[in-house]
Design an enzyme around this catalytic site. Structure first.
Site, PDB file in Angstrom:
ATOM      1  CB  SER A 140      -0.966  -0.049   1.190  1.00 40.47           C
ATOM      2  OG  SER A 140      -1.983   0.905   1.069  1.00 40.47           O
ATOM      3  CD  GLU A 233      -6.010  -3.911  -4.105  1.00 46.12           C
ATOM      4  OE1 GLU A 233      -5.620  -2.903  -3.492  1.00 46.12           O
ATOM      5  OE2 GLU A 233      -5.294  -4.886  -4.339  1.00 46.12           O
TER       6      GLU A 233
END
Length: 290
Positions: A140, A233
């Site tokens: 991330s 995502e």
């Protein structure tokens, strides 16, 4: 889709996503993340040596290469201890020492504080290892940070052995189409919170500064790179476009949540993704590190 993946996605949609949508206080979010991380499964025989540059091992480790890992959490939450599921499993699968870098968090410490800390952590490691004996990794925001560090190292003649990233956040200008296309399908990250986080963490830097948006960095002679991302995502296109810039190996996983590798021990796809990463790392060790 595995039954466990379907169950996990439903649970995350009912719990994690609403919690993320309501998040306002960074301190409360850090406490929540720290508490929740206690329930992630860690491999047996894990040894976590905390300090300025924490070390993670699972058994007697080979001397080189080593992994320098940067945790995720939108630059606002998380730390070396919250990601021991990932770093511990990689240590076990590769037989390597993982150095889990600590960096200052926003909004108290906006960019480029995290980048400066990443450069300092790498400099500390080069007192012990050659640059080509170090493999970078992260998830991330930490994946974006590892990529920003990679650009700096390639530009300064300190090319590492390689890099892997899980669902990296690479573009704080928010130019990826998946922020819109996957706004409903992402079971963890509400798209509007990504927009808010970009403003929160970048401080006075422009959104396209390569220290926070490595998508816009220069990578002369980059090493091999593996990027894993879930197809649903909101940050999917950050990975796709970054892989195109680097000529990286892009591994897309159908309907997996953001940084699903954290669910190792419950989700079969998490162990499979970590094994794929470990194979990539071991190949680097055999082919590029002497």
């Amino acid at each position: 889709m595995s039954l466990r993946r379907a169950l996990l996605n439903r649970i995350l949609r009912w719990t994690a996503r609403p919690s993320m949508a309501r998040a306002r206080d960074p301190g409360a979010e850090r406490r929540k993340f720290d508490f929740g991380a206690r329930f992630f499964r860690r491999p047996s025989h894990l040894l976590f040596l905390d300090g300025d540059l924490p070390r993670v091992t699972c058994h007697p480790s080979r001397a080189t290469p080593v992994i320098l890992y940067f945790h995720g959490g939108a630059y606002v939450t998380g730390g070396p201890a919250t990601h021991l599921t990932i770093t511990g499993r990689l240590a076990r699968l590769t037989g390597m020492t993982v150095y889990a870098a600590r960096y200052p968090l926003a909004p108290e410490h906006p960019a480029p504080a995290a980048f400066d800390a990443a450069v300092a952590a790498h400099a500390r490691l080069t007192r012990l290892y050659r640059p080509d004996q170090i493999i970078l990794g992260g998830d991330s925001a930490g994946g974006g940070l590892a990529l920003a560090l990679l650009a700096h190292l390639c530009q300064t003649g300190q090319r590492p052995a390689g890099l892997f990233a899980f669902s990296p956040w690479t573009d704080l200008t928010l130019g990826g189409e998946s922020l819109r296309l996957n706004a409903d399908s992402d079971v963890i990250l509400p798209a509007h919170r990504v927009v808010e986080a970009s403003t929160l963490v970048r401080g006075r830097l422009p959104a396209d500064d390569p220290r926070i948006s490595p998508l816009f960095a220069q990578f002369p002679d980059p090493p091999p790179v593996l990027i894993q991302v879930g197809t649903t995502e909101v940050l999917r296109d950050d990975s796709r476009r970054m892989a195109a810039v680097l000529g990286a190996r892009l591994s897309e996983w159908e309907d997996c949540p953001h940084v699903w590798q954290m669910f190792d021990g419950f989700l079969p796809e998490a162990r499979a993704a970590l094994r794929e990463t470990a194979d990539f790392i071991l190949h680097l060790a055999e082919s590029t590190v002497r």
